[in-house]
Scaffold this active site. Sequence first.
Site, PDB file in Angstrom:
ATOM      1  CD  GLU A  93      -1.466  -0.395   3.583  1.00  0.00           C
ATOM      2  OE1 GLU A  93      -1.948  -1.528   3.747  1.00  0.00           O
ATOM      3  OE2 GLU A  93      -1.811   0.586   4.251  1.00  0.00           O
ATOM      4  CB  CYS A 106       3.424   7.670   2.486  1.00  0.00           C
ATOM      5  SG  CYS A 106       3.916   6.466   3.727  1.00  0.00           S
ATOM      6  CB  CYS A 113       7.460  -4.843   8.825  1.00  0.00           C
ATOM      7  SG  CYS A 113       8.776  -3.975   9.723  1.00  0.00           S
ATOM      8  CB  CYS A 117       6.705  -1.356  16.099  1.00  0.00           C
ATOM      9  SG  CYS A 117       8.377  -0.908  15.613  1.00  0.00           S
ATOM     10  CB  CYS A 120       3.357  -1.083  13.604  1.00  0.00           C
ATOM     11  SG  CYS A 120       3.482  -0.894  11.823  1.00  0.00           S
ATOM     12  CB  CYS A 334       1.770   1.540   9.003  1.00  0.00           C
ATOM     13  SG  CYS A 334       2.589   3.094   9.149  1.00  0.00           S
TER      14      CYS A 334
HETATM   15  N1  SAH Z   1       9.820   1.003   9.688  1.00  0.00           N
HETATM   16  C1  SAH Z   1       9.900   2.421   9.610  1.00  0.00           C
HETATM   17  C2  SAH Z   1       8.886   3.069   8.696  1.00  0.00           C
HETATM   18  C3  SAH Z   1       7.480   2.583   8.699  1.00  0.00           C
HETATM   19  S1  SAH Z   1       6.361   3.108   9.942  1.00  0.00           S
HETATM   20  C4  SAH Z   1       9.837   3.031  10.987  1.00  0.00           C
HETATM   21  O1  SAH Z   1       9.673   2.301  11.953  1.00  0.00           O
HETATM   22  O2  SAH Z   1      10.024   4.232  11.117  1.00  0.00           O
HETATM   23  C5  SAH Z   1       6.158   4.842   9.824  1.00  0.00           C
HETATM   24  C6  SAH Z   1       5.864   5.493  11.170  1.00  0.00           C
HETATM   25  O3  SAH Z   1       4.520   5.212  11.618  1.00  0.00           O
HETATM   26  C7  SAH Z   1       6.785   5.026  12.269  1.00  0.00           C
HETATM   27  O4  SAH Z   1       7.135   6.102  13.076  1.00  0.00           O
HETATM   28  C8  SAH Z   1       5.900   4.063  13.023  1.00  0.00           C
HETATM   29  O5  SAH Z   1       6.365   3.836  14.305  1.00  0.00           O
HETATM   30  C9  SAH Z   1       4.565   4.765  12.953  1.00  0.00           C
HETATM   31  N2  SAH Z   1       3.388   3.934  13.213  1.00  0.00           N
HETATM   32  C10 SAH Z   1       3.153   2.663  12.850  1.00  0.00           C
HETATM   33  N3  SAH Z   1       1.945   2.251  13.269  1.00  0.00           N
HETATM   34  C11 SAH Z   1       1.393   3.294  13.901  1.00  0.00           C
HETATM   35  C12 SAH Z   1       0.145   3.494  14.569  1.00  0.00           C
HETATM   36  N4  SAH Z   1      -0.762   2.529  14.643  1.00  0.00           N
HETATM   37  N5  SAH Z   1      -0.083   4.710  15.116  1.00  0.00           N
HETATM   38  C13 SAH Z   1       0.842   5.697  15.027  1.00  0.00           C
HETATM   39  N6  SAH Z   1       2.025   5.572  14.417  1.00  0.00           N
HETATM   40  C14 SAH Z   1       2.310   4.382  13.878  1.00  0.00           C
END
Ligand code: SAH
Length: 344
Positions: A93, A106, A113, A117, A120, A334
């Site tokens: 996406e 974006c 991944c 985290c 996420c 994401c």
């Molecule tokens: N892997 C990379 C880029 C992808 S995520 C990274 O970790 O930076 C892009 C951003 O969105 C990151 O800061 C991630 O922590 C954040 N993110 C992911 N899921 C989220 C959510 N449910 N709410 C808020 N931020 C989120």
Amino acid sequence: MKMKDIKSWNLKELGEFLLSLGEKPFRAKQIYHWLHRKHVRTFDEMTDISNKLKEKLKETCELTALQQIQVQCSRQDGTRKYLFALSDGNMVESVLMRYKHGNSVCISSQVGCRMGCRFCASTLDGLVRSLAPGEMLDQVYRIQEEIGERVSHVVVMGTGEPLDNYDNFLKFVNLLSDEHGLHISQRNITVSTCGIVPKIRRLAEEKLQITLALSLHASSQEKRLQLMPVAKKYGIQEVIEACSYYFAKTGRRITFEYSLVGGVNDKSEDAALLAGLIRGLNCHVNLIPVNPIKERDYVQSHPQEVLNFKNQLEKYGINVTIRREMGRDIDGACGQLRKRFIER
Ligand code: SAH
């Protein structure tokens, strides 16, 4: 014979390949133009290339062209979220956001991944595979084609950890900013990472002008560990030092992303600790109210807590903005769109 990925080559590599086919060097520029300026989907569209060469290209090369499966349009702010199919049937996406300063896309850097985290959605089913440079590029190309407007900014903040796909990501940046391609200024390209320290340091050495966004999300090692497994490998202090190094080498101000999770990292003492942690660094903090996903029970901070957090950081002299949430009505977070599509 394995098909060659023609869209992932720079002009020099394309030239060498054409030379090996017995072609004249100027052909490389023509073909590169079709791929990276005209964004053709097939070799047949390359009208100034001989049929003989087109046939040779078809026999030896794969031309990456993503298929748009779905697009969701936000009625609130013009955000468009795309689901694309890759040639092997996997899906990624990408998101278009319209700002006053231009169109920003974006992109995803991997299918899934493996960083884990906790908040996420992209990581819930692990990593399927990394994307090739051409597959990252084509997300931008297809969106530009679809809207009929220039894309001026690219953020690598979709699904995937770009620094876990380092070589392809680097090629992507070079192709995207190449004067013979879309020629997007490196200053308009941002890469977001969860904090893979050796790769941040390596990126600092590449002499690029891209912005580094670091997903910090916590004010202490202990809290970061609760949210981000990558912290087991690279401690928070080490990550901050790597950011500092990136700034020293590139002169580019660091962006820290901090998703505020209700009751987890949004208290006054978190703001104070955070301020201490990044003191003296030329940086900017982006506060993001966490986007709740149904698989986890994290909740957003109260809007007043978000404001308090911001005000407190400002008192410490830190540049801070609250990120406007875009496309909340269209599975903005994401990995949500792809995941829901697959589940259906
Ligand atoms: N892997 C990379 C880029 C992808 S995520 C990274 O970790 O930076 C892009 C951003 O969105 C990151 O800061 C991630 O922590 C954040 N993110 C992911 N899921 C989220 C959510 N449910 N709410 C808020 N931020 C989120």
